[in-house]
Design a protein around this motif. Sequence first.
Motif, PDB file in Angstrom:
ATOM      1  N   TRP A   1      -0.072   6.670   2.546  1.00  0.00           N
ATOM      2  CA  TRP A   1      -1.308   7.331   2.987  1.00  0.00           C
ATOM      3  C   TRP A   1      -2.405   6.306   3.225  1.00  0.00           C
ATOM      4  N   GLU A   2      -2.434   5.265   2.378  1.00  0.00           N
ATOM      5  CA  GLU A   2      -3.437   4.198   2.564  1.00  0.00           C
ATOM      6  C   GLU A   2      -3.124   3.400   3.823  1.00  0.00           C
TER       7      GLU A   2
ATOM      8  N   ARG B   1       2.246  -0.132  -8.532  1.00  0.00           N
ATOM      9  CA  ARG B   1       0.949   0.281  -7.974  1.00  0.00           C
ATOM     10  C   ARG B   1       0.832   1.799  -8.120  1.00  0.00           C
TER      11      ARG B   1
ATOM     12  N   LEU C   1       0.823  -1.213   0.000  1.00  0.00           N
ATOM     13  CA  LEU C   1       0.000   0.000   0.000  1.00  0.00           C
ATOM     14  C   LEU C   1       0.860   1.266   0.000  1.00  0.00           C
ATOM     15  N   HIS C   2       0.298   2.329  -0.513  1.00  0.00           N
ATOM     16  CA  HIS C   2       0.933   3.632  -0.381  1.00  0.00           C
ATOM     17  C   HIS C   2       0.846   4.066   1.079  1.00  0.00           C
TER      18      HIS C   2
ATOM     19  N   ILE D   1      -0.818   5.314  -8.390  1.00  0.00           N
ATOM     20  CA  ILE D   1      -2.056   6.025  -8.080  1.00  0.00           C
ATOM     21  C   ILE D   1      -2.278   7.018  -9.218  1.00  0.00           C
TER      22      ILE D   1
ATOM     23  N   ASN E   1       7.638   1.247  -9.428  1.00  0.00           N
ATOM     24  CA  ASN E   1       6.493   0.978  -8.575  1.00  0.00           C
ATOM     25  C   ASN E   1       5.295   0.722  -9.479  1.00  0.00           C
TER      26      ASN E   1
ATOM     27  N   ASP F   1      -4.023  14.267  -0.203  1.00  0.00           N
ATOM     28  CA  ASP F   1      -3.935  13.117   0.695  1.00  0.00           C
ATOM     29  C   ASP F   1      -2.582  12.436   0.588  1.00  0.00           C
ATOM     30  N   TYR F   2      -2.143  12.171  -0.649  1.00  0.00           N
ATOM     31  CA  TYR F   2      -0.933  11.387  -0.857  1.00  0.00           C
ATOM     32  C   TYR F   2       0.334  12.230  -0.813  1.00  0.00           C
TER      33      TYR F   2
END
Lengths: 446, 446
Positions: free
Chosen positions: A29-30, B202, A26-27, B204, B200, B221-222
């Motif tokens: 933030w997640e 994954r 996960l990132h 976003i 990476n 958020d991120y």
Amino acid sequence: MTQLRHLKRLLAAGDPAAFRSAFLELHSWEQAQFFLNLNRSERLALYDVLSASAVGNFFDDIDDDDQQIPNFLAEMRPEFAAQMLTEMYVDNAVDILEHLDKPTINRLLAQMPHQVAMDMRSLLHYDDETAGAIMTTEFIAIAANQTLASAMYALREKADDAELIYYVYVLDNAKHLAGIISLRDLIVNDQETLVQDIMNERVISVQVTDDHESVAQTIRDYNFFAIPVTDDENHLLGIITVDDIIDIIDDEAASDYSGLAGVDVEDTSENPLKAAAKRLPWLVTLLFLGMSTASLINHYESLVSEASVLAVFISLITGTAGNAGTQSLAVAVRRLAFPDQERSFVQSLLAELVTGVVTGVVTGVTITLVVGFWKHSFILGFVIGLAMCCAIIVANLAGSFIPGFMARLGFDPAVASGPFISTLSDLTSVLIYFSIAQYFIASFVN
Amino acid sequence: MTQLRHLKRLLAAGDPAAFRSAFLELHSWEQAQFFLNLNRSERLALYDVLSASAVGNFFDDIDDDDQQIPNFLAEMRPEFAAQMLTEMYVDNAVDILEHLDKPTINRLLAQMPHQVAMDMRSLLHYDDETAGAIMTTEFIAIAANQTLASAMYALREKADDAELIYYVYVLDNAKHLAGIISLRDLIVNDQETLVQDIMNERVISVQVTDDHESVAQTIRDYNFFAIPVTDDENHLLGIITVDDIIDIIDDEAASDYSGLAGVDVEDTSENPLKAAAKRLPWLVTLLFLGMSTASLINHYESLVSEASVLAVFISLITGTAGNAGTQSLAVAVRRLAFPDQERSFVQSLLAELVTGVVTGVVTGVTITLVVGFWKHSFILGFVIGLAMCCAIIVANLAGSFIPGFMARLGFDPAVASGPFISTLSDLTSVLIYFSIAQYFIASFVN
């Protein structure tokens, strides 16, 4: 959502390896969002399964205002908490420390590597809401007489610890900030070039004591990703990155908005009783201020009993003047946040006076006609219209004067809240209304 | 300031070389500020002295909403204007084109290099307020099976044109977004490593049709510096950088604030007559809405003439209920902007009901006592207190219900403005007040 449930199941199942590999996908933030959804026993299980470094990684993404953070730290083993803070970006770690009590801070700092503890201590003593309080010391600095190749080498060495590697800061022998080069310049130029030959010597920087809102304004104007922070002798002390600025812009907007509404809108998700407790002081204060309006009307009660039609228009006049006052208040608060250099305070007031007179006259004439036809009395209409016109002009002036006045006294202009202006304008509106009505009463009471 | 005057003098003196070297020393934002302070003939002199590329460089820093931009373009030679736009970042140039008429756009695009014109055309057709409308196509993309050394080579080649080189996007053979690597990863790893081994996967990303406010929320958020934008088949179309997001956050905050005040606060520096023209429609609309409250009081005029003391408390009850309604409105609008996943719309309403009942009862009891002692009639106090309590509960519910209702209908919840809620709550408060007073009138009129 299903993913989070799956993760929770892995955590509960006690299969550390499976949980770790899924969680670390996960990132950060997640990961933080997942963590904030855990209960205490789940969190304790998580601290056992993850390294302090992995926990620190997502703690960087938890809002430092989150009121649970001190509990989180308290439930970790002290060495684990200290190590986790060490692994965080130093500005974020310090933001967390600032919410703890002195003994806890000292206990945590004592368990950290000496250099990190020193850095944190130095950041801890800056005043809230200054550049110093939001900067980080994790920047990359090089010397002016290095070649780009050796600067690149230094960058590689320090890249993992720095919060942002996009800008590299150039220091002279006495550690003064002498220039800046971007990573873009570093990689596109010939590697044998000297740093001093391509660095930009006109560095835009902020002072460590500058207000954080003015720092935000500078970063926003210049579209920077980060800005260097210096002391008054131009020594480089730290940098401030754009992500921290976004939080400040948000907080500023929320506080202006809260001011206008007379309620702190940032407390949205708490329980309704607490929400009531937060709103009541302001409501009750305004209630007592409103009592002065009531006693003013009480003073004119004989006038009302003589002409009960006057009661019909009280709320119309106070309401309309209140609306006009809120409009000019909002414009004034906004103007203070984004100052217009060409206009002085007095010029702004004059402009607002003109606006008030125009809106007052147009609204007043409108209501004169409406009431004249409705009540078959243009004298009554004129009384209402004149009162409304005057009340609007006064409310407009108050709305635009008070925030500037507050700012000059050193207060946040946004504390001149909308409800306060409306309630104050109720008082003046009623006074204006009954004074005018008293003067004309013989003409419209038959 | 003196520096700007000095520059103006150099420009007027007709010494191009001296002006150019002093002007190009400035940061592009400062250049833009200087430019915006020039009059027409000074600007014409400036276009003669600077290259289109130098002008494009600071046009990137002018707010695209600036209403003078079409004039600026019109006063440039068409080839100069086209070349200047070509030199700007493509997203900023497109933001400017969007404010021009079709024929002008086509004339300008016709004079640009084919590829640039194509890029701009493709960006021009995205709907306002979507990710597509704010993204740039100037990103750096590489293939997964490259080595880092060759990726670095590609990066150097493209670095000058790209808006941001901090992230490098990895595409598969069919141009799908397959991964992302940061410049940090690129420089710290061994140069013979393959991109696919450290990228990476994954990523976003946001969809090109996503609302720009949700994009802003994701970046915030991120803590990203930029986010990739894809179509629904995951082809990489562009990137959105954090500086554009800050503008969106600002606009969003200004529009929420404007909504609460019933005035567009972004027009602050215009002339007072125009300001009046902007505020009047809203004021007069509310005036007519207020007329319904007046006619309701009119309906109860006989009650007032029987007990003129009732008039004393009209503005107190409407004002207090209006304040409570504004508080709950602000909280509701804020909650919609930062949704709390754990609470449904109905749960929020219930919570607000509890808050309303508590604040209503406390305020009601307070005023009962105050009026009871003041007027030596606890029955009158009870009437006022009960009316205020009910009026607060209703205003609280309306304030928290209406924004959510607006949002469900697809409107911006912030259009449910503060003045609107206050004026509406005046109506219900007066109705509640006189209904209760009528019921008890025999008890407090002697």
